[in-house]
Design a protein around this motif. Sequence first.
Motif, PDB file in Angstrom:
ATOM      1  N   THR A   1       0.822  -1.203   0.000  1.00 33.72           N
ATOM      2  CA  THR A   1       0.000   0.000   0.000  1.00 33.72           C
ATOM      3  C   THR A   1       0.861   1.261   0.000  1.00 33.72           C
ATOM      4  O   THR A   1       0.357   2.347  -0.297  1.00 33.72           O
ATOM      5  CB  THR A   1      -0.918   0.027   1.233  1.00 33.72           C
ATOM      6  N   ARG A   2       2.141   1.135   0.293  1.00 28.29           N
ATOM      7  CA  ARG A   2       3.054   2.271   0.255  1.00 28.29           C
ATOM      8  C   ARG A   2       3.765   2.376  -1.093  1.00 28.29           C
ATOM      9  O   ARG A   2       4.667   3.201  -1.264  1.00 28.29           O
ATOM     10  CB  ARG A   2       4.074   2.163   1.385  1.00 28.29           C
ATOM     11  N   GLY A   3       3.358   1.530  -2.051  1.00 26.04           N
ATOM     12  CA  GLY A   3       3.879   1.609  -3.406  1.00 26.04           C
ATOM     13  C   GLY A   3       5.157   0.847  -3.662  1.00 26.04           C
ATOM     14  O   GLY A   3       5.715   0.931  -4.764  1.00 26.04           O
ATOM     15  N   ASN A   4       5.631   0.064  -2.696  1.00 28.76           N
ATOM     16  CA  ASN A   4       6.865  -0.681  -2.892  1.00 28.76           C
ATOM     17  C   ASN A   4       6.595  -2.023  -3.561  1.00 28.76           C
ATOM     18  O   ASN A   4       5.558  -2.651  -3.321  1.00 28.76           O
ATOM     19  CB  ASN A   4       7.561  -0.914  -1.545  1.00 28.76           C
ATOM     20  N   ARG A   5       7.541  -2.446  -4.387  1.00 27.95           N
ATOM     21  CA  ARG A   5       7.454  -3.771  -5.004  1.00 27.95           C
ATOM     22  C   ARG A   5       8.323  -4.726  -4.208  1.00 27.95           C
ATOM     23  O   ARG A   5       9.542  -4.549  -4.131  1.00 27.95           O
ATOM     24  CB  ARG A   5       7.915  -3.729  -6.465  1.00 27.95           C
ATOM     25  N   ILE A   6       7.691  -5.710  -3.564  1.00 31.10           N
ATOM     26  CA  ILE A   6       8.454  -6.642  -2.748  1.00 31.10           C
ATOM     27  C   ILE A   6       8.454  -8.027  -3.381  1.00 31.10           C
ATOM     28  O   ILE A   6       7.506  -8.426  -4.057  1.00 31.10           O
ATOM     29  CB  ILE A   6       7.922  -6.710  -1.303  1.00 31.10           C
ATOM     30  N   ALA A   7       9.552  -8.730  -3.154  1.00 26.69           N
ATOM     31  CA  ALA A   7       9.729 -10.077  -3.682  1.00 26.69           C
ATOM     32  C   ALA A   7       9.267 -11.103  -2.661  1.00 26.69           C
ATOM     33  O   ALA A   7       9.399 -10.900  -1.446  1.00 26.69           O
ATOM     34  CB  ALA A   7      11.204 -10.307  -4.021  1.00 26.69           C
ATOM     35  N   GLY A   8       8.718 -12.196  -3.163  1.00 22.97           N
ATOM     36  CA  GLY A   8       8.260 -13.244  -2.264  1.00 22.97           C
ATOM     37  C   GLY A   8       8.412 -14.615  -2.884  1.00 22.97           C
ATOM     38  O   GLY A   8       8.722 -14.750  -4.068  1.00 22.97           O
ATOM     39  N   MET A   9       8.198 -15.637  -2.051  1.00 27.18           N
ATOM     40  CA  MET A   9       8.268 -17.012  -2.538  1.00 27.18           C
ATOM     41  C   MET A   9       7.290 -17.896  -1.785  1.00 27.18           C
ATOM     42  O   MET A   9       7.015 -17.683  -0.603  1.00 27.18           O
ATOM     43  CB  MET A   9       9.694 -17.567  -2.405  1.00 27.18           C
ATOM     44  N   TYR A  10       6.750 -18.840  -2.522  1.00 28.31           N
ATOM     45  CA  TYR A  10       5.915 -19.885  -1.938  1.00 28.31           C
ATOM     46  C   TYR A  10       6.664 -21.198  -2.127  1.00 28.31           C
ATOM     47  O   TYR A  10       6.933 -21.607  -3.257  1.00 28.31           O
ATOM     48  CB  TYR A  10       4.552 -19.938  -2.620  1.00 28.31           C
ATOM     49  N   VAL A  11       7.012 -21.848  -1.024  1.00 25.99           N
ATOM     50  CA  VAL A  11       7.782 -23.087  -1.072  1.00 25.99           C
ATOM     51  C   VAL A  11       6.824 -24.246  -0.844  1.00 25.99           C
ATOM     52  O   VAL A  11       6.272 -24.402   0.252  1.00 25.99           O
ATOM     53  CB  VAL A  11       8.902 -23.101  -0.020  1.00 25.99           C
ATOM     54  N   HIS A  12       6.624 -25.039  -1.887  1.00 25.52           N
ATOM     55  CA  HIS A  12       5.727 -26.188  -1.808  1.00 25.52           C
ATOM     56  C   HIS A  12       6.516 -27.361  -1.222  1.00 25.52           C
ATOM     57  O   HIS A  12       7.180 -28.110  -1.935  1.00 25.52           O
ATOM     58  CB  HIS A  12       5.174 -26.533  -3.188  1.00 25.52           C
ATOM     59  N   CYS A  13       6.418 -27.513   0.084  1.00 25.45           N
ATOM     60  CA  CYS A  13       7.232 -28.505   0.792  1.00 25.45           C
ATOM     61  C   CYS A  13       6.553 -29.856   0.915  1.00 25.45           C
ATOM     62  O   CYS A  13       7.224 -30.890   0.982  1.00 25.45           O
ATOM     63  CB  CYS A  13       7.574 -27.997   2.197  1.00 25.45           C
ATOM     64  N   SER A  14       5.227 -29.847   0.982  1.00 25.32           N
ATOM     65  CA  SER A  14       4.496 -31.098   1.204  1.00 25.32           C
ATOM     66  C   SER A  14       3.145 -31.043   0.504  1.00 25.32           C
ATOM     67  O   SER A  14       2.367 -30.107   0.720  1.00 25.32           O
ATOM     68  CB  SER A  14       4.285 -31.334   2.701  1.00 25.32           C
TER      69      SER A  14
END
Length: 293
Positions: free
Chosen positions: A80-93
């Motif tokens: 909401t502050r206009g920043n582009r953040i990186a993320g990850m979803y780790v499919h472990c199980s």
Amino acid sequence: MPKKSEMNGLSFSDICCLFCCPPFPSRIAAKLAFLPPDPTYSFIPDEAGTKFTLKLSDRAEWQYSQKELDNFEVFYTRTTRGNRIAGMYVHCSPNARHTVLFSHGNAVDLGQMSSFYLGLGSRINCNIFSYDYSGYGISSDKPCEKNLYSDIDAAWHLLRTKYNVSPENIILYGQSIGTVPTVDLASRYEVGAVILHSPLTSGMRVAFPNTKRTWFFDAFPSIEKIHKVTSPVLVIHGTEDEVIEFSHGLAIYERCPRPVEPLWVEGAGHNDVELYGQYLERLKHLISVELVN
């Protein structure tokens, strides 16, 4: 006068400048908390530029084969502050009921945490969803307290909307500085459980251990928010923590409305709690027994 080492390497004049000229929370946060490393990963876009693959540098110290990287789904999202953040979803199980929304500690990024996330999720039968704070990894802008809160909000809403994970199946996990946004989010949403690993009560209390009240200019005032957390809370802390004293974890635990049995790791410091056998055993018991019953 406190020893210099007790104030995270700040001299007396530094402390005076930090808290008196004037003591804005952003300055406390910048001086005491944020140490983003040089990025240890990148996202490689496909031809359409809509999907990305994770590329790790040698400094990420990846402990698995290239094949395991297929378990990682990576993305950008906007705050909401206009920043582009990186993320990850780790499919472990494939049979995981819970997804852990993990807010990592200081001086690391998603690349350095990748091996840990895969190993942890596989052992406790949970998928792991994580993100880099603004100014960390390849996330834009600079780290500050307000960005921390908008960063985790963006991660939360993406986990809820894109991945359709129900709140009762989300476990919020914060480590060190990551407990700050975790407590803030948990004070506003009820989830399956909250894990606070080496939590701090507030920035002033880290710098000045004898601080007894929360000043208006204090940063990271988790101690004033924890009473609003209605979810079950597991607090983990090493008794010999040299960065955030054990007393912080104890104070947070004592103010939790719904605490579960805490894990006090005798002899552990700030960065080695995970190396003790009781760490994994406690997490497994929380997820496979306490959250089931």
